[in-house]
Design a protein around this motif. Structure first.
Motif, short mmCIF file in Angstrom:
data_model
loop_
_atom_site.label_atom_id
_atom_site.label_comp_id
_atom_site.label_asym_id
_atom_site.label_seq_id
_atom_site.Cartn_x
_atom_site.Cartn_y
_atom_site.Cartn_z
N ASP A 179 2.75 2.73 -0.32
CA ASP A 179 1.75 3.81 -0.33
C ASP A 179 0.39 3.37 -0.85
O ASP A 179 -0.61 4.05 -0.60
CB ASP A 179 2.23 4.97 -1.21
N TRP A 180 0.35 2.28 -1.60
CA TRP A 180 -0.88 1.88 -2.28
C TRP A 180 -0.76 0.40 -2.63
O TRP A 180 0.33 -0.07 -2.97
CB TRP A 180 -1.04 2.72 -3.54
N ILE A 181 -1.87 -0.35 -2.53
CA ILE A 181 -1.89 -1.77 -2.88
C ILE A 181 -3.10 -2.03 -3.78
O ILE A 181 -4.22 -1.61 -3.45
CB ILE A 181 -2.00 -2.68 -1.62
N GLY A 182 -2.87 -2.72 -4.88
CA GLY A 182 -3.95 -3.06 -5.80
C GLY A 182 -3.88 -4.51 -6.24
O GLY A 182 -2.79 -5.05 -6.45
N VAL B 131 -9.08 -2.74 -11.02
CA VAL B 131 -8.19 -3.09 -9.93
C VAL B 131 -8.91 -2.88 -8.60
O VAL B 131 -9.60 -1.88 -8.41
CB VAL B 131 -6.90 -2.24 -9.99
N GLU B 132 -8.76 -3.84 -7.70
CA GLU B 132 -9.34 -3.73 -6.36
C GLU B 132 -8.29 -3.11 -5.44
O GLU B 132 -7.21 -3.65 -5.26
CB GLU B 132 -9.73 -5.12 -5.85
N ILE B 133 -8.59 -1.96 -4.87
CA ILE B 133 -7.67 -1.26 -3.98
C ILE B 133 -7.90 -1.77 -2.56
O ILE B 133 -9.03 -1.79 -2.08
CB ILE B 133 -7.88 0.26 -4.06
N VAL B 134 -6.81 -2.22 -1.91
CA VAL B 134 -6.91 -2.83 -0.58
C VAL B 134 -5.90 -2.20 0.37
O VAL B 134 -4.96 -1.53 -0.04
CB VAL B 134 -6.69 -4.36 -0.67
N ASP B 135 -6.10 -2.43 1.67
CA ASP B 135 -5.18 -1.94 2.70
C ASP B 135 -4.09 -2.94 3.03
O ASP B 135 -3.06 -2.57 3.60
CB ASP B 135 -5.95 -1.62 3.99
N SER B 136 -4.32 -4.22 2.69
CA SER B 136 -3.32 -5.26 2.93
C SER B 136 -3.56 -6.40 1.97
O SER B 136 -4.64 -6.54 1.40
CB SER B 136 -3.38 -5.75 4.38
N ASP C 268 -3.98 7.95 -11.73
CA ASP C 268 -4.43 7.03 -10.69
C ASP C 268 -3.62 5.74 -10.82
O ASP C 268 -3.58 5.15 -11.91
CB ASP C 268 -5.92 6.75 -10.90
N PRO C 269 -2.96 5.29 -9.76
CA PRO C 269 -2.17 4.06 -9.86
C PRO C 269 -2.97 2.86 -10.36
O PRO C 269 -2.41 1.97 -11.00
CB PRO C 269 -1.70 3.82 -8.42
N ALA C 270 -4.26 2.83 -10.11
CA ALA C 270 -5.08 1.69 -10.54
C ALA C 270 -5.06 1.51 -12.05
O ALA C 270 -5.10 0.37 -12.53
CB ALA C 270 -6.51 1.86 -10.04
N VAL C 271 -4.97 2.59 -12.81
CA VAL C 271 -4.97 2.45 -14.27
C VAL C 271 -3.66 1.89 -14.79
O VAL C 271 -3.61 1.36 -15.90
CB VAL C 271 -5.35 3.77 -14.99
N LEU C 272 -2.60 1.97 -14.00
CA LEU C 272 -1.30 1.44 -14.42
C LEU C 272 -1.17 -0.05 -14.12
O LEU C 272 -0.25 -0.70 -14.59
CB LEU C 272 -0.17 2.22 -13.77
N ARG D 140 1.16 -4.53 4.03
CA ARG D 140 0.15 -3.56 4.45
C ARG D 140 0.56 -2.15 4.02
O ARG D 140 1.75 -1.87 3.89
CB ARG D 140 0.00 -3.57 5.97
N LEU D 141 -0.43 -1.29 3.88
CA LEU D 141 -0.13 0.12 3.64
C LEU D 141 0.77 0.62 4.76
O LEU D 141 0.57 0.29 5.93
CB LEU D 141 -1.41 0.95 3.63
N GLY D 142 1.78 1.39 4.40
CA GLY D 142 2.70 1.95 5.39
C GLY D 142 3.86 1.05 5.74
O GLY D 142 4.78 1.47 6.44
N ASP D 143 3.84 -0.21 5.27
CA ASP D 143 4.96 -1.12 5.56
C ASP D 143 6.25 -0.61 4.95
O ASP D 143 6.25 0.04 3.89
CB ASP D 143 4.69 -2.53 5.00
N ALA D 144 7.35 -0.97 5.57
CA ALA D 144 8.68 -0.63 5.05
C ALA D 144 9.02 -1.53 3.87
O ALA D 144 8.59 -2.68 3.79
CB ALA D 144 9.72 -0.77 6.15
#
Length: 153
Positions: free
Chosen positions: A11-14, A23-28, A72-76, A143-147
């Motif tokens: 759901d989220w990548i940092g 934290v840098e939030i990315v799509d992949s 926010d997941p970034a703070v964790l 990637r976001l959405g990956d299984a």
């Protein structure tokens, strides 16, 4: 104990470029064998903590226990937020995230910085919900959405 009801989802990548840096939030992201995610400060480490995962379903509980409406997941400071599969059940097991093969190594316990981040009691608010550390067995792209799927031994 060897079955999962369904696959999970990323759901989220940092990426954490350095200690105490946002934290840098990315799509992949690219997972590197024996290391971690390219651009993350743990990429050059021992590999046992190469990638950190946290359960999306735990975020509302952490927020409630720390007195916040949301967290926010970034703070964790975890790399992946995963929903739909119990990440702690992947400890000691191999699993695929996107095209990468990972192995759960240990719980990702919170650190004392959560007292600053979430406020007094933040460490205990996250206790038992800090997620999972994993090593990269085979590199690949996440990637976001990956299984997120357990691999039968």
């Amino acid at each position: 104990m060897t079955q999962f009801p369904r696959a999970g989802t990323v759901d989220w990548i940092g990426l954490r470029p350095a200690r105490d840096v946002l934290v840098e939030i990315v799509d992949s992201a690219v997972a590197v064998t024996g290391a971690g995610l390219t651009g993350d400060r743990y990429t050059g480490g021992s590999g046992k903590r190469g990638i950190t995962l946290i359960q999306a379903e735990h975020l509302p509980a952490i927020a409630a226990l720390s007195g916040h409406a949301t967290v926010d997941p970034a703070v964790l400071r975890r790399n992946l937020v995963v929903s739909g599969i119990p990440v702690i059940a992947l400890k000691g097991r191999r699993f695929r995230v996107g095209t990468a093969l990972l192995e759960g190594t240990s719980p990702c316990d919170p650190c004392s910085k959560m007292e600053e981040t979430l406020g007094p009691g933040g460490y205990n608010a996250m206790r038992a919900m800090g997620g999972l550390c994993a090593r990269v067995i085979e590199g690949g792209v996440v990637r976001l959405g990956d299984a997120v799927e357990w691999v039968d031994a």
